[in-house]
Every structure is written in structure tokens, then in C-alpha cells.
Design a protein around this motif. Structure first.
Motif, PDB file in Angstrom:
ATOM      1  N   HIS A  17      -0.362  36.611  51.029  1.00 25.40           N
ATOM      2  CA  HIS A  17      -1.042  36.865  52.295  1.00 25.40           C
ATOM      3  C   HIS A  17      -0.037  37.262  53.388  1.00 25.40           C
ATOM      4  N   SER A  18       1.097  36.579  53.430  1.00 30.48           N
ATOM      5  CA  SER A  18       2.115  36.877  54.448  1.00 30.48           C
ATOM      6  C   SER A  18       2.619  38.307  54.317  1.00 30.48           C
ATOM      7  N   ILE A  19       2.836  38.756  53.108  1.00 28.14           N
ATOM      8  CA  ILE A  19       3.287  40.131  52.871  1.00 28.14           C
ATOM      9  C   ILE A  19       2.158  41.099  53.229  1.00 28.14           C
ATOM     10  N   GLY A  20       0.922  40.675  52.997  1.00 30.33           N
ATOM     11  CA  GLY A  20      -0.231  41.503  53.351  1.00 30.33           C
ATOM     12  C   GLY A  20      -0.280  41.820  54.838  1.00 30.33           C
ATOM     13  N   ILE A  21       0.175  40.892  55.662  1.00 33.04           N
ATOM     14  CA  ILE A  21       0.213  41.138  57.114  1.00 33.04           C
ATOM     15  C   ILE A  21       1.150  42.305  57.403  1.00 33.04           C
ATOM     16  N   ILE A  22       2.313  42.314  56.768  1.00 30.82           N
ATOM     17  CA  ILE A  22       3.273  43.401  56.992  1.00 30.82           C
ATOM     18  C   ILE A  22       2.716  44.716  56.450  1.00 30.82           C
ATOM     19  N   LYS A  23       2.045  44.669  55.303  1.00 32.98           N
ATOM     20  CA  LYS A  23       1.421  45.883  54.759  1.00 32.98           C
ATOM     21  C   LYS A  23       0.394  46.449  55.743  1.00 32.98           C
ATOM     22  N   GLN A  24      -0.430  45.570  56.313  1.00 32.11           N
ATOM     23  CA  GLN A  24      -1.452  46.022  57.255  1.00 32.11           C
ATOM     24  C   GLN A  24      -0.821  46.599  58.522  1.00 32.11           C
ATOM     25  N   LEU A  25       0.230  45.964  59.011  1.00 27.83           N
ATOM     26  CA  LEU A  25       0.909  46.479  60.199  1.00 27.83           C
ATOM     27  C   LEU A  25       1.514  47.853  59.930  1.00 27.83           C
ATOM     28  N   LEU A  26       2.238  47.983  58.820  1.00 30.71           N
ATOM     29  CA  LEU A  26       2.911  49.246  58.500  1.00 30.71           C
ATOM     30  C   LEU A  26       1.936  50.390  58.255  1.00 30.71           C
ATOM     31  N   SER A  27       0.815  50.085  57.633  1.00 36.72           N
ATOM     32  CA  SER A  27      -0.149  51.137  57.284  1.00 36.72           C
ATOM     33  C   SER A  27      -1.028  51.541  58.460  1.00 36.72           C
ATOM     34  N   GLY A  28      -0.989  50.748  59.534  1.00 41.34           N
ATOM     35  CA  GLY A  28      -1.842  51.034  60.681  1.00 41.34           C
ATOM     36  C   GLY A  28      -3.225  50.424  60.548  1.00 41.34           C
ATOM     37  N   ALA A  29      -3.455  49.634  59.497  1.00 41.60           N
ATOM     38  CA  ALA A  29      -4.757  48.995  59.299  1.00 41.60           C
ATOM     39  C   ALA A  29      -5.013  47.903  60.330  1.00 41.60           C
ATOM     40  N   MET A  30      -3.958  47.437  60.969  1.00 38.81           N
ATOM     41  CA  MET A  30      -4.098  46.398  61.995  1.00 38.81           C
ATOM     42  C   MET A  30      -3.868  47.063  63.351  1.00 38.81           C
ATOM     43  N   SER A  31      -4.943  47.249  64.102  1.00 37.58           N
ATOM     44  CA  SER A  31      -4.850  47.965  65.378  1.00 37.58           C
ATOM     45  C   SER A  31      -4.318  47.094  66.516  1.00 37.58           C
ATOM     46  N   GLY A  32      -4.178  45.833  66.260  1.00 40.46           N
ATOM     47  CA  GLY A  32      -3.643  44.883  67.228  1.00 40.46           C
ATOM     48  C   GLY A  32      -3.306  43.605  66.483  1.00 40.46           C
ATOM     49  N   CYS A  33      -2.670  42.692  67.155  1.00 42.28           N
ATOM     50  CA  CYS A  33      -2.172  41.479  66.523  1.00 42.28           C
ATOM     51  C   CYS A  33      -2.974  40.256  66.954  1.00 42.28           C
ATOM     52  N   PRO A  34      -3.651  39.614  65.996  1.00 41.00           N
ATOM     53  CA  PRO A  34      -4.319  38.354  66.322  1.00 41.00           C
ATOM     54  C   PRO A  34      -3.287  37.323  66.773  1.00 41.00           C
ATOM     55  N   LYS A  35      -3.702  36.409  67.623  1.00 43.61           N
ATOM     56  CA  LYS A  35      -2.791  35.377  68.130  1.00 43.61           C
ATOM     57  C   LYS A  35      -2.675  34.257  67.101  1.00 43.61           C
ATOM     58  N   VAL A  36      -1.881  34.529  66.079  1.00 40.13           N
ATOM     59  CA  VAL A  36      -1.621  33.579  65.005  1.00 40.13           C
ATOM     60  C   VAL A  36      -0.107  33.388  64.948  1.00 40.13           C
ATOM     61  N   TYR A  37       0.318  32.145  64.885  1.00 41.93           N
ATOM     62  CA  TYR A  37       1.739  31.804  64.943  1.00 41.93           C
ATOM     63  C   TYR A  37       2.107  30.967  63.728  1.00 41.93           C
ATOM     64  N   SER A  38       3.226  31.313  63.094  1.00 45.77           N
ATOM     65  CA  SER A  38       3.619  30.622  61.872  1.00 45.77           C
ATOM     66  C   SER A  38       5.127  30.673  61.689  1.00 45.77           C
ATOM     67  N   PRO A  39       5.681  29.668  61.010  1.00 47.83           N
ATOM     68  CA  PRO A  39       7.070  29.787  60.567  1.00 47.83           C
ATOM     69  C   PRO A  39       7.098  30.631  59.286  1.00 47.83           C
ATOM     70  N   TYR A  40       8.221  31.238  59.003  1.00 53.88           N
ATOM     71  CA  TYR A  40       8.387  32.065  57.811  1.00 53.88           C
ATOM     72  C   TYR A  40       9.685  31.695  57.117  1.00 53.88           C
ATOM     73  N   VAL A  41       9.791  32.113  55.857  1.00 59.10           N
ATOM     74  CA  VAL A  41      11.009  31.918  55.085  1.00 59.10           C
ATOM     75  C   VAL A  41      11.124  33.074  54.099  1.00 59.10           C
ATOM     76  N   ASP A  42      12.340  33.444  53.765  1.00 55.73           N
ATOM     77  CA  ASP A  42      12.588  34.502  52.802  1.00 55.73           C
ATOM     78  C   ASP A  42      12.476  33.931  51.391  1.00 55.73           C
ATOM     79  N   VAL A  43      11.842  34.666  50.496  1.00 52.16           N
ATOM     80  CA  VAL A  43      11.644  34.226  49.116  1.00 52.16           C
ATOM     81  C   VAL A  43      12.985  33.926  48.428  1.00 52.16           C
ATOM     82  N   ARG A  44      14.031  34.662  48.784  1.00 51.16           N
ATOM     83  CA  ARG A  44      15.350  34.406  48.182  1.00 51.16           C
ATOM     84  C   ARG A  44      15.889  33.050  48.606  1.00 51.16           C
ATOM     85  N   ASP A  45      15.561  32.637  49.827  1.00 54.74           N
ATOM     86  CA  ASP A  45      15.988  31.317  50.298  1.00 54.74           C
ATOM     87  C   ASP A  45      15.173  30.207  49.644  1.00 54.74           C
TER      88      ASP A  45
END
Length: 159
Positions: A17-45
Motif C-alpha cells: 500500500h505504501s508503494i501504491g501511494i508513490i505510484k499514484q503520485l507519480l502517475s498523476g492518479a492522485m490530484s491532491g494529498c489526503p491529510k494522512v501522516y505516517s512513519p516510514y522505513v526502507d525495506v533494506r533497513d
């Protein structure tokens, strides 16, 4: 191991799901950003922390949170994409009422409804102190995610 929103290089089309957010942003499918806040971590870490937890005696019977420092909004993710990659993404935060209205007809918008306005904060201090683990910066994870999505042709950038 309890990872938060996992980003980082993808290996194929089956993504989180987290990667899906970046896919939607890059593709233009997300015309704006919902006010959702989260911590993240890199899969390699996350992988490094798993290895440390399996081999370090102090990890026996313990639980660890895997998170890079800070809590970031979807707009923060969009700003990194714009600043680091020059991506054509919207960094505008959407009012909650607009997301709720969109959710009436858009299943992707409906998924974020329970998280609107909530700020999830956490700390990986225990993993850092006991196991000497240190995650890479949030921005690096966002860039690695988008680079791999583009390289593998899993997203077509918006014009």
C-alpha cells in the motif's frame, strides 16, 4: 519485527500500500494529498534489522519497531518526489471533506478515510540502542522507491 510504512526498491509488480501511494503520485492518479501522516522505513533497513535480531543475543524474546525518524504526510512524500526527481506531482493537501466526498465513488479514497488527520508517531530507539541499528533517511527511501518503479516500468510518470 514491526515495520511501519515500508518503502524502498521494488522487485516486481506486487507492491505494498505504501508503494501504491508513490505510484499514484507519480502517475498523476492522485490530484491532491489526503491529510494522512505516517512513519516510514526502507525495506533494506527492515532486512538489516531482521538479521540483527536473529543474530544478536540481546534480541531474544524482544519486539522491535522498524521506523526511520519522523512522521511524514503524503504531501511530504510528494515534495520529495518533486524536489529530488523533478516529478510532476501535486503537493497540495486536500481538505478532509473533499476526500470523504471522493470516497463515495473512489475505492482508493475510501481506504484512507479511517486515517484522515491522524498522526502516527513511533520510535525505533529500542532497536537502535540494543542492536546498533540505524535506518537510512526517509527521503532516500522515497527516491529508491520511485527510481525502481520507473526503471521497471511499473509506473508511467504524469506529464
Amino acid at each position: 519485527m514491526n515495520p511501519v510504512g515500508v518503502l524502498g526498491p521494488v522487485l516486481g509488480p506486487d507492491t505494498s500500500h505504501s508503494i501504491g501511494i508513490i505510484k499514484q503520485l507519480l502517475s498523476g492518479a492522485m490530484s491532491g494529498c489526503p491529510k494522512v501522516y505516517s512513519p516510514y522505513v526502507d525495506v533494506r533497513d527492515v532486512a538489516k534489522l531482521h538479521l540483527r535480531a536473529m543474530t544478536h543475543p540481546a534480541a531474544k524474546g524482544e519486539r522491535f519497531i522498524a521506523a526511520a525518524p519522523g512522521t511524514h504526510s503524503i504531501a511530504d512524500v510528494a515534495r520529495v518526489l518533486k524536489r529530488k526527481l523533478g516529478a510532476h506531482v501535486s503537493t497540495r493537501e486536500l481538505p478532509n471533506w473533499r476526500v470523504r466526498l471522493a470516497a463515495l465513488h473512489n475505492p482508493a479514497a475510501k481506504v484512507v478515510l479511517p486515517h484522515l488527520g491522524s498522526v502516527r508517531e513511533t520510535s525505533s530507539a529500542k532497536a537502535e540502542k540494543l542492536l546498533g541499528w540505524s535506518p537510512r533517511p526517509f527521503e532516500d527511501a522515497v527516491v529508491a522507491t520511485s527510481d525502481s518503479l520507473l526503471k521497471l516500468g511499473l509506473v508511467r510518470p504524469a506529464a
